[in-house]
Design an enzyme around this catalytic site. Structure first.
Site, PDB file in Angstrom:
ATOM      1  N   LYS A 126      10.424 -32.794  -4.786  1.00  0.00           N
ATOM      2  CA  LYS A 126      11.408 -33.852  -4.503  1.00  0.00           C
ATOM      3  C   LYS A 126      12.647 -33.198  -3.925  1.00  0.00           C
ATOM      4  O   LYS A 126      12.975 -32.050  -4.256  1.00  0.00           O
ATOM      5  CB  LYS A 126      11.784 -34.575  -5.803  1.00  0.00           C
ATOM      6  CG  LYS A 126      12.309 -35.970  -5.589  1.00  0.00           C
ATOM      7  CD  LYS A 126      11.177 -36.971  -5.525  1.00  0.00           C
ATOM      8  CE  LYS A 126      11.649 -38.353  -5.145  1.00  0.00           C
ATOM      9  NZ  LYS A 126      10.595 -39.353  -5.332  1.00  0.00           N
ATOM     10  N   ASP A 166      12.802 -42.015  -0.245  1.00  0.00           N
ATOM     11  CA  ASP A 166      13.075 -42.462  -1.614  1.00  0.00           C
ATOM     12  C   ASP A 166      14.340 -43.317  -1.485  1.00  0.00           C
ATOM     13  O   ASP A 166      14.644 -43.778  -0.370  1.00  0.00           O
ATOM     14  CB  ASP A 166      13.264 -41.245  -2.552  1.00  0.00           C
ATOM     15  CG  ASP A 166      13.226 -41.635  -4.031  1.00  0.00           C
ATOM     16  OD1 ASP A 166      12.129 -41.797  -4.573  1.00  0.00           O
ATOM     17  OD2 ASP A 166      14.300 -41.796  -4.650  1.00  0.00           O
TER      18      ASP A 166
HETATM   19  O1  2IT Z   1       8.692 -41.688  -5.905  1.00  0.00           O
HETATM   20  C1  2IT Z   1       7.810 -41.629  -5.030  1.00  0.00           C
HETATM   21  O2  2IT Z   1       6.613 -41.558  -5.310  1.00  0.00           O
HETATM   22  C2  2IT Z   1       8.249 -41.627  -3.626  1.00  0.00           C
HETATM   23  N1  2IT Z   1       9.455 -41.723  -3.388  1.00  0.00           N
HETATM   24  C3  2IT Z   1       7.264 -41.495  -2.528  1.00  0.00           C
HETATM   25  C4  2IT Z   1       6.864 -40.087  -2.324  1.00  0.00           C
HETATM   26  C5  2IT Z   1       5.999 -39.832  -1.108  1.00  0.00           C
HETATM   27  O3  2IT Z   1       5.796 -38.649  -0.794  1.00  0.00           O
HETATM   28  O4  2IT Z   1       5.531 -40.780  -0.477  1.00  0.00           O
END
Ligand code: 2IT
Length: 447
Positions: A126, A166
């Site tokens: 992340k 996100d």
């Molecule tokens: O919290 C999540 O699963 C997302 N923000 C999506 C992450 C993604 O790589 O699609």
């Protein structure tokens, strides 16, 4: 052996001071995988938990940019690459003023197990920045994204780390970031997901998270001998996840009666459908006042300023806003209202205390890492589409998404049953996700 996980929770606390969100999720996950650790002493011996709670890598960097008035602004950017046991690091980028390592590490740690639950070959990571996109011009957002990627690009790649959106990062921001990445590397590859469909993105990715949540909710209700059609539903939030959820609820015949924004909540007992959902989407870009303009446009709706919607009576509750939206006092309100089902749309919207209270009072809680995994699952389909140099059609994506969500529910339900925990999906999702990661880690040696 009762407290096998406590040692690791204490270790996480000692090593990550001032990061309560990260500790909160470590505590939730480790407490519920306790029976797996008891059954697998080899995991303890292999230092699996010490390794999982330490990101493989974390970078922090300066993001300088020039605003429209000509002033130099400096933000901080991050990427936490948590686990590559199952595949390239995968997870979103969050832009919000409260972003700091504690929030990104909670999201990155959750992402490991969520991604594992999808059954697809993706690790967990992340990233983000304390940049606040609200009130910024399009040109400012572009300059910020370009500067952010000018540093991040050296850490990512289609087989290394694949970011997505996100909070605060949607198709526009992903477009600017992939544009800059392409310029710096000379590669048009699958490094970014959540791109627009005009731009290599996957048809259906935008609504995938919300659609997946509702498929998951349907499976939970079915398991309990109930039907989604005809149920009244309250959600929180008004963003991408809330919108996708509202659309699919309508398609499957449930009745959405409330949603919330930063200014309060809307109660619309005539049902939030059709043009009203479209208007929610339109309001998304407008910043702070979401509910007030809705109530003005649709006078049958009641606007309750400054409050959360958890006092509204409904059959099903789906928090889709952000972390720690439901605290103990809200959990008490929900139980007093006769709440039977709570499905987490946002990441960690419920505090650990609130989950405990809800479960102790017979509420079935569908945890985020299972319920909202449809978003990242479709991101992995986007990676596959890009790697194949093809364009998939929406129907195929929707069909795959539905199958993935049904399987995730089954995996979580089977895992808690295997450990005699009843229908405890919070534990089941943690266990099923952890098992897959642990098995891969055991194959790869001490790395
Ligand atoms: O919290 C999540 O699963 C997302 N923000 C999506 C992450 C993604 O790589 O699609």
């Amino acid at each position: 052996m009762a407290n096998l996980s406590q040692k690791y929770i204490d270790l996480a606390k000692a090593k990550n001071p001032g990061e309560p969100e990260f500790i909160q999720t470590v505590e939730e996950v480790l407490t519920s995988i306790e029976p797996v650790l008891e059954a697998h002493p080899e995991y303890i011996k292999a230092g699996l938990i010490e390794r999982l709670i330490e990101p493989e890598r974390g970078v922090s960097f300066r993001v300088p940019w020039v605003d429209d008035a000509g002033n130099v602004q400096v933000n901080r950017g991050y990427r936490f690459q948590f686990s590559s046991a199952l595949g390239p690091y995968k997870g979103g980028i969050r832009f919000a003023p409260n972003v700091y390592p504690g929030i990104l590490k909670f999201l990155g740690f959750e992402q490991i197990f969520k991604n594992a639950l999808t059954g697809l070959p993706i690790g967990g990571g992340k990233g983000g920045s304390d940049f606040d996109p609200n009130g910024k011009s399009d040109a400012e957002v572009m300059r910020f994204c370009q500067s952010f990627v000018t540093e991040l690009y050296r850490h990512i790649g289609p087989n290394v780390d694949v970011p997505a959106g996100d909070l605060g990062v949607g198709g526009r921001e992903i477009g600017y970031m992939m544009g800059q990445y392409k310029r710096l590397t000379g590669q048009f590859d699958g490094t970014w997901t959540g791109k627009g469909t005009k731009n290599g993105g996957l048809a259906g990715r935008t609504e995938a998270t919300g659609y997946g949540i509702v498929f998951f909710a349907r499976e939970v209700l079915k398991h309990c001998g109930e039907e989604l059609a005809g149920k009244t539903v309250v959600i929180s939030g008004f963003g991408n996840v809330a919108w996708g959820t509202a659309c699919k609820l309508e398609q499957l015949g449930a009745k959405l009666i409330a949603f919330s924004g930063p200014d309060g909540y809307i109660l619309d007992e005539t049902g939030i459908t059709g043009e009203k959902v479209a208007y929610m989407l339109e309001l998304r870009g407008s910043g702070k006042n979401i509910c007030a303009p809705y109530a003005e446009k649709f006078p049958e709706a009641k606007f309750i300023p400054g409050e959360k919607p958890w006092g509204v009576k409904a059959d099903l509750y789906i928090p889709c806003a952000m972390q720690n939206d439901i605290r103990l006092e809200h959990a008490k309100q929900l139980v007093a209202n006769g709440c039977k089902f709570l499905i987490e749309g946002a990441n960690m919207p419920t505090t650990n205390e609130a989950i405990e209270y809800l479960q102790a009072n017979g509420v079935v809680v569908g945890p985020a890492k299972a319920a909202n995994a449809g978003g990242v699952a479709c991101s992995c389909l986007e990676m596959a589409q890009n790697a194949e140099h093809l364009i998939w059609n929406e129907e195929d994506v929707y069909a795959q998404l539905e199958g993935i969500m049904v399987r995730i529910h089954q995996l979580a339900a089977d895992a808690c049953e295997r450990y005699n925990l009843g229908y405890n999906l919070v534990a089941g999702a943690n266990i099923a996700g952890f098992e897959r990661v642990a098995e891969a880690m055991m194959c790869q040696g001490i790395v």
